[in-house]
Write a protein that holds these residues in place. Structure first.
Motif, short mmCIF file in Angstrom:
data_model
loop_
_atom_site.label_atom_id
_atom_site.label_comp_id
_atom_site.label_asym_id
_atom_site.label_seq_id
_atom_site.Cartn_x
_atom_site.Cartn_y
_atom_site.Cartn_z
N GLU A 29 -9.96 2.75 47.31
CA GLU A 29 -11.02 2.06 46.56
C GLU A 29 -10.54 1.51 45.33
O GLU A 29 -10.87 0.18 44.83
CB GLU A 29 -12.00 3.16 46.10
CG GLU A 29 -13.19 2.85 45.48
CD GLU A 29 -14.46 3.60 45.07
OE1 GLU A 29 -15.32 3.29 44.29
OE2 GLU A 29 -14.17 4.88 45.49
N PHE A 30 -9.43 1.99 44.59
CA PHE A 30 -8.98 1.44 43.41
C PHE A 30 -8.49 0.05 43.72
O PHE A 30 -8.47 -0.76 42.97
CB PHE A 30 -7.98 2.35 42.60
CG PHE A 30 -7.49 1.96 41.29
CD1 PHE A 30 -8.16 2.34 40.19
CD2 PHE A 30 -6.35 1.09 41.34
CE1 PHE A 30 -7.51 2.16 38.92
CE2 PHE A 30 -5.93 0.66 40.17
CZ PHE A 30 -6.37 1.20 38.91
N ARG A 31 -7.50 0.19 44.82
CA ARG A 31 -6.50 -1.01 45.21
C ARG A 31 -7.61 -2.20 45.45
O ARG A 31 -7.33 -3.27 45.26
CB ARG A 31 -5.91 -0.52 46.34
CG ARG A 31 -4.84 -1.75 46.69
CD ARG A 31 -3.96 -1.17 47.77
NE ARG A 31 -2.87 -2.07 48.21
CZ ARG A 31 -2.94 -3.22 48.85
NH1 ARG A 31 -4.07 -3.50 49.44
NH2 ARG A 31 -1.68 -4.10 48.77
N SER A 32 -8.62 -1.82 46.25
CA SER A 32 -9.75 -2.82 47.01
C SER A 32 -10.38 -3.56 45.42
O SER A 32 -10.50 -4.70 45.46
CB SER A 32 -10.76 -2.36 47.61
OG SER A 32 -11.65 -3.14 48.05
N THR A 33 -10.78 -2.69 44.48
CA THR A 33 -11.47 -3.03 43.38
C THR A 33 -10.48 -3.97 42.47
O THR A 33 -11.11 -5.00 41.98
CB THR A 33 -12.06 -1.93 42.47
OG1 THR A 33 -12.76 -1.04 43.27
CG2 THR A 33 -13.05 -2.46 41.45
N SER A 34 -9.48 -3.67 42.47
CA SER A 34 -8.39 -4.38 41.42
C SER A 34 -8.08 -5.54 42.19
O SER A 34 -8.14 -6.62 41.66
CB SER A 34 -7.27 -3.39 41.56
OG SER A 34 -7.36 -2.27 40.92
N LEU A 35 -7.84 -5.80 43.35
CA LEU A 35 -7.67 -6.91 44.13
C LEU A 35 -8.75 -7.99 44.19
O LEU A 35 -8.70 -9.11 43.80
CB LEU A 35 -7.59 -6.60 45.74
CG LEU A 35 -5.89 -6.62 46.20
CD1 LEU A 35 -5.85 -5.91 47.60
CD2 LEU A 35 -5.22 -7.69 45.99
N GLU A 36 -10.06 -7.31 44.03
CA GLU A 36 -11.35 -8.34 43.71
C GLU A 36 -11.48 -8.72 42.45
O GLU A 36 -11.74 -9.92 42.44
CB GLU A 36 -12.62 -7.47 44.17
CG GLU A 36 -13.86 -8.31 44.10
CD GLU A 36 -15.07 -7.08 44.51
OE1 GLU A 36 -16.07 -7.76 44.27
OE2 GLU A 36 -15.01 -6.08 45.00
N GLN A 37 -10.99 -8.10 41.36
CA GLN A 37 -11.18 -8.45 40.15
C GLN A 37 -9.97 -9.58 39.76
O GLN A 37 -10.34 -10.52 39.09
CB GLN A 37 -10.91 -7.24 39.13
CG GLN A 37 -11.17 -7.50 37.56
CD GLN A 37 -12.34 -8.26 37.24
OE1 GLN A 37 -13.33 -7.62 37.68
NE2 GLN A 37 -12.23 -9.41 36.94
N PHE A 38 -8.74 -9.12 40.21
CA PHE A 38 -7.75 -10.18 40.14
C PHE A 38 -7.94 -11.29 40.79
O PHE A 38 -7.57 -12.56 40.20
CB PHE A 38 -6.34 -9.60 40.44
CG PHE A 38 -5.77 -8.51 39.64
CD1 PHE A 38 -5.86 -8.56 38.41
CD2 PHE A 38 -5.17 -7.26 40.28
CE1 PHE A 38 -5.48 -7.50 37.46
CE2 PHE A 38 -4.61 -6.28 39.53
CZ PHE A 38 -4.72 -6.26 38.15
N ASN A 39 -8.49 -11.46 41.78
CA ASN A 39 -8.86 -12.57 42.53
C ASN A 39 -10.12 -13.24 41.90
O ASN A 39 -10.18 -14.76 41.87
CB ASN A 39 -9.41 -12.42 44.02
CG ASN A 39 -8.33 -12.26 44.85
OD1 ASN A 39 -7.28 -12.79 44.82
ND2 ASN A 39 -8.44 -11.48 46.12
N LEU A 40 -10.94 -12.64 41.07
CA LEU A 40 -12.00 -13.46 40.22
C LEU A 40 -11.14 -14.26 39.22
O LEU A 40 -11.77 -15.30 38.95
CB LEU A 40 -12.86 -12.27 39.56
CG LEU A 40 -13.95 -12.04 40.42
CD1 LEU A 40 -14.92 -10.82 39.62
CD2 LEU A 40 -15.09 -12.95 40.67
#
Length: 505
Positions: free
Chosen positions: A94-105
């Protein structure tokens, strides 16, 4: 490459200054330790020390693409997150998925995106990665060079329209909900920011395949079963497709998949406020007539109509041509009134299987002929009649004098099929009638329809019946049919019908 503004946003997030993610606050010594470990540097923390963000920014801002990929690979790795960021193993994904989403923003402003490809983080330039391979009025489909997947993306001109976004997201969610149905196109992650999602990349559509190759009987039967079985499972979930066609059946690695649930609907969820004013959508050669009037009118029987047209295309090359071995099945599937069709794909599949069993068994055929010869109309015989082609029905009329009366009973219970069957008799009579006396059977079915005391059949049907009787009486010059014409005229007919029959014989 990555702009300095974007790098600053990434830095502030990683060192814990903006609170957008749960990366821990990192002091100067923490950052020096990180830099020495990751960049194999030999920095020493001392006084004076630059701003923490500036210290890390100086290292990151000039990195090449591969080095940036290594940076993200490192700070998103499970071992790093557990050891240095105190992330629990159970929370890692979950942490990794959320982080990827934010970095991609952050990265999307530079038209870049982080993607996991075969376990490795890759930094993709979206301008160079996507190759358009198909489009529709609602979305464009691309091939992603980096991932080898197809990317379905909402059109730019409607990506800010809330209704379009909602519909596109619903397509994804609907397809995602039936991923366990074998034969539904596999789909992957949905990108909320780009309004796109990934799916299996296929080589070609069934439509393009049918244009370049001729199928044998085994292949035809396989495809018919595939469509019916997949849609039987989909209908069992109370879900409609509403856009079935040969263009939405995809092929790759010797497997077929049904795709494009873009106007699909779950009957368990109320969507009427979104679809009540939506015009019927779908490919005109395949779409059910009620769907053309209003999309909300669609039912499982609307999908059945499209399946009937797909079978026509597979067997004849033309979605509208039902002159094939499943003629009776497809006539029922594609009749104008939904209430007279098979009500879902499972019922249609059952009809196909009944047809196959009847056609395979000589004893069953003999049993049907015995019922016909005795003039016994039964449910079993009605099922049998529904499997017959127009030519086979015409032959039964010639072979059995009792079949005309049986056929009238069948018509009274299947009114929506009546005109089409009479038309097929008209088309096949010349080929089937070898002896002069054979024409009596054709004329007699017309007579029975016109003598209908209960007024079960409409004017259009009686017009076709009049033509059949007229052909037998006048063109075939059958004396008995001429007497029946006189009897009908004496009884009294609609003037236009009488005009057809009162020509000199």
């Amino acid at each position: 490459m990555i702009s300095k503004t974007t790098v600053r946003e990434i830095v502030d997030t990683f060192i814990g200054d903006n609170g957008l993610l749960e990366y821990k606050y990192k002091s100067g010594p923490d950052l020096v330790e990180f830099i020495n470990k990751f960049f194999q540097a030999n920095d020493i923390y001392g006084n004076p020390f630059p701003s923490r963000w500036l210290y890390l920014l100086d290292y990151l801002k000039d990195l090449e693409q591969e080095e940036f990929e290594e940076f993200f690979q490192y700070i998103l790795d499970e071992k790093y997150l557990v050891r240095y960021e105190s992330v629990k193993k159970s929370d890692y994904f979950e942490f990794r998925s959320t982080s990827l989403e934010q970095f991609n923003l952050f990265l999307e402003k530079d038209n870049l995106k982080l993607m996991t490809i075969r376990g490795k983080i890759k930094l993709i330039n979206l301008d160079e990665d996507l190759e358009e391979i198909g489009s529709g009025g609602f979305a464009i489909v691309y091939k992603s060079i980096s991932s080898g997947r197809a990317v379905k993306k909402l059109r730019e001109e409607i990506k800010y329209d809330k209704t379009s976004i909602h519909r596109f997201k619903r397509e994804y969610e609907l397809t995602k909900s039936i991923q366990d149905v074998k034969g539904v196109i596999p789909i992957y992650d949905y990108d909320e920011n780009q309004h796109q999602y990934d799916m299996l990349l296929c080589d070609q559509t069934l439509e393009s395949m049918l244009q370049i190759r001729e199928l044998n009987t085994i292949q035809e039967e396989f495809l018919i079963d595939f469509v019916l079985k997949v849609m039987s499972d989909v209908h069992s979930r109370n879900i409609l497709h509403r856009d079935l066609s040969c263009s939405n059946i995809l092929f790759v690695n010797r497997h077929f998949y049904i795709s494009d649930f873009g106007i699909g609907k779950s009957l368990d969820i109320e969507y009427s406020h979104q679809t009540i004013n939506t015009l019927g959508i779908g490919q005109l050669q395949y779409v059910a007539p009620e769907q053309l009037d209003l999309l909300v009118n669609s039912t499982k029987a609307s999908d059945v109509y499209s399946i009937g047209r797909i079978i026509n295309r597979i067997l004849t090359g033309n979605p509208r041509d039902n002159n094939h071995r499943y003629e009776g099945i497809c006539k029922k599937a594609t009749t104008f009134e939904p209430m007279f069709r098979y009500q879902d794909a499972s019922e249609m599949l059952e009809g196909i299987e009944k047809y196959r069993n009847i056609k395979k068994s000589d004893s069953d055929l003999a049993k049907m002929d015995e019922l016909i010869s005795k003039g016994m109309y039964t449910d079993e015989l009605a099922d049998f009649i529904s499997t017959l082609t127009g030519k086979e029905i015409t032959q039964k009329l010639v072979d059995f004098s009792s079949f005309g009366s049986i056929l009238v009973d069948y018509f009274s219970n299947n009114k929506a099929l009546t005109f089409d069957i009479l038309k097929k008799i008209d088309e096949n009579k010349g080929e089937v009638c070898r002896a002069f006396s054979d024409a009596d059977s054709i004329g007699y079915i017309g007579y029975l329809m016109l003598m209908d005391e209960e007024n079960r059949f409409g004017y259009e049907i009686k017009t076709m019946a009049s033509k059949l009787l007229d052909w037998s009486a006048r063109e075939a010059n059958r004396f008995d049919m001429q007497r029946l014409v006189e009897k009908l005229i004496d009884k009294g007919l609609d003037p236009t019908l009488e005009e057809i029959l009162s020509r000199e014989v």
